[in-house]
Write a protein that holds these residues in place. Structure first.
Motif, short mmCIF file in Angstrom:
data_model
loop_
_atom_site.label_atom_id
_atom_site.label_comp_id
_atom_site.label_asym_id
_atom_site.label_seq_id
_atom_site.Cartn_x
_atom_site.Cartn_y
_atom_site.Cartn_z
N TYR A 78 72.00 -108.92 24.12
CA TYR A 78 71.46 -108.45 22.96
C TYR A 78 70.00 -108.63 23.06
O TYR A 78 69.19 -107.96 22.06
CB TYR A 78 71.89 -109.51 21.93
CG TYR A 78 73.05 -109.31 21.10
CD1 TYR A 78 73.73 -110.19 20.34
CD2 TYR A 78 74.05 -108.15 21.65
CE1 TYR A 78 74.89 -109.79 19.71
CE2 TYR A 78 75.39 -108.01 21.35
CZ TYR A 78 75.68 -108.92 20.27
OH TYR A 78 76.82 -108.70 19.60
N ILE A 100 70.52 -104.25 17.09
CA ILE A 100 71.91 -104.13 16.25
C ILE A 100 71.49 -103.26 15.08
O ILE A 100 70.62 -103.82 14.24
CB ILE A 100 72.75 -105.16 16.05
CG1 ILE A 100 73.25 -105.75 17.35
CG2 ILE A 100 73.68 -105.08 15.19
CD1 ILE A 100 73.89 -107.05 17.43
N SER A 107 75.60 -104.19 9.92
CA SER A 107 76.53 -105.28 10.59
C SER A 107 77.02 -105.78 9.18
O SER A 107 76.57 -105.80 8.19
CB SER A 107 75.83 -106.45 11.20
OG SER A 107 74.77 -107.21 10.46
N GLY A 121 76.19 -100.94 17.47
CA GLY A 121 75.36 -101.34 18.59
C GLY A 121 74.63 -100.19 19.27
O GLY A 121 74.43 -100.19 20.32
#
Length: 430
Positions: A196, A201, A204, A187
């Motif tokens: 968000y 981001i 992941s 993040g």
């Protein structure tokens, strides 16, 4: 209360895990684009006002009260046997790292409250569950974010997941769980708090689990930054029938370079050769549950993040000492948990292959009084010796045992992570 969330995630090319052997995520960017893989915006509104947490194996609900008066319903039958033999995990090759970088069991949090430094968009609180040790975080819909932490380049992450599936009163059948999602992500330099929107981001890993009565289907979605997106096909956890009625699944994840492996108890459910960005910089993880009215909650506890993989052989032979937190015991007991099999197997191999003698020394945290901890540490050391002799055919004369209780801490006993570091077993070459 309804919560609406805009949540960005990767929808990914469906393929089997063997397809990852072609190389790193970037190499599959073109293939993903050709089949129309793209980011999607997923809107969710969670409602969790009346939740049935489970039923007893005899068809009767067994309730226990937490300090805040909430009813937690837990099964007395139909659960995984907590005393299953260590050798039943003979194919379990997970070995946690030596250095604990984060641990959490919610022992410092008040019953009925949300844990410190965590974040949620749904309904979640710390509870106790009848017949289960310790405290659990109950998640009823929505999403939950961990505190910010540093994930090593190579890491192992473990946690316990308690599941409790009720009978559908209208159909008199077992109601399936709604999908359960677990995500590790990068993040950036700040701790995300579900803001968000407008925040990117980077890398992941998303593990989706679809629970049914007798099985659970697990799949992995991986993304490197916003460029390459991949997914595995579904891997079936065939043993879920032993757990749905109040059992606890020990989840273990190992990342070594680009390789990701994942176990549900003794069963390996994912093994992806090139599913992880090498320079991932992961720093948070998230749970998401889609639970509607009349469906059960999820309970999670006993998180442990460790660095790398233990180098058992060289530590014992070259340094003359190996310390591990990977040999786990029932709380306040010398009963070794079966998930310790992988560590015990490597220690046994090091002793056998090099014909050495060792002293096993048990250590505890400072919970309880000094005399009790000293006795417990000695019994645990003896239990490890007995397991090595009985299950791995190590000569009993090659092993001595001792215990130090809480007298030699290596971590801060005021924190969950420090206590987890102190609950360890030490092997010294003689």
């Amino acid at each position: 209360m309804n919560k609406r969330i805009i949540y960005l995630t990767a929808i990914i090319l469906c393929t089997s895990s063997t397809a990852f052997s072609q190389g790193f995520l970037k190499k599959l960017k073109e293939k993903a684009a050709n089949v129309g893989s793209d980011l999607i915006i997923k809107k969710s509104a969670e409602k969790a006002e009346k939740v049935v947490d489970g039923k007893g194996g005899d068809g009767k609900v067994k309730d226990t009260k937490t300090d805040n008066g909430e009813q937690i319903q837990s099964s007395s039958k139909g659960t995984k046997d907590d005393k299953i033999g260590i050798t039943a995990y003979s194919k379990f090759d997970f070995v946690p790292g030596e250095k604990i970088t984060y641990a959490e069991n919610f022992e410092q949090d008040a019953i009925g409250e949300f844990p410190l430094k965590w974040f949620t968009t749904g309904s979640a609180e710390v509870v106790t569950v009848e017949g289960k040790a310790g405290r659990w975080l109950k998640l009823v819909g929505g999403r939950m974010l961990s505190p910010n932490m540093i994930f090593p380049a190579n890491f192992n992450l473990e946690y316990d997941l308690l599941v409790n599936m009720p009978v559908d009163p209208k159909r008199n059948t077992i109601s399936p769980f709604k999908p359960w999602s677990f995500q590790i992500f990068d993040g950036g330099n700040k701790t995300l708090k579900f803001s968000y929107g407008g925040h990117k981001i980077n890398n992941s890993l998303i593990v989706n689990t679809d629970f049914q009565k007798d099985y659970a289907d697990i799949s992995l979605q991986s993304a490197e930054k916003a460029l390459s997106k991949l997914s595995t096909g579904k891997s079936r956890f065939t043993g879920f029938g032993d757990y749905y009625n109040g059992g606890v699944i020990h989840v273990a994840i190992s990342v070594q370079g680009e390789r990701l492996r994942m176990w549900y108890d003794a069963q390996k459910v994912l093994d992806v050769p090139t599913g992880v960005a090498v320079n991932h910089n992961f720093n948070q993880f998230e749970f998401a549950a889609s639970v509607r009215e009349g469906m059960p909650a999820y309970y999670i506890s006993n998180f442990k993040l460790t660095e790398g993989k233990a180098d058992t052989r060289s530590k014992l032979m070259d340094e003359g000492r190996f310390v591990t937190t990977g040999i786990q015991f029932d709380s306040g007991s010398d009963q070794i948990k079966p998930v310790s099999f992988g560590v015990l197997k490597e220690i046994a191999a090091a002793i056998k292959d090099n014909s050495i003698k060792v002293k096993i020394i048990g250590h505890t945290d400072n919970d309880g009084n000094a005399d009790s901890n000293l006795s417990l540490s000695k019994r645990r050391a003896e239990a490890v010796k007995n397991a090595l002799v009985a299950d791995f055919r190590i000569d009993a004369s090659a092993i001595q045992t001792d215990g130090k209780g809480a007298s030699q801490p290596i971590g801060d006993n005021k924190t969950s992570t420090g206590k987890a570091q102190n609950r360890r077993v030490e092997f010294v070459k003689l």
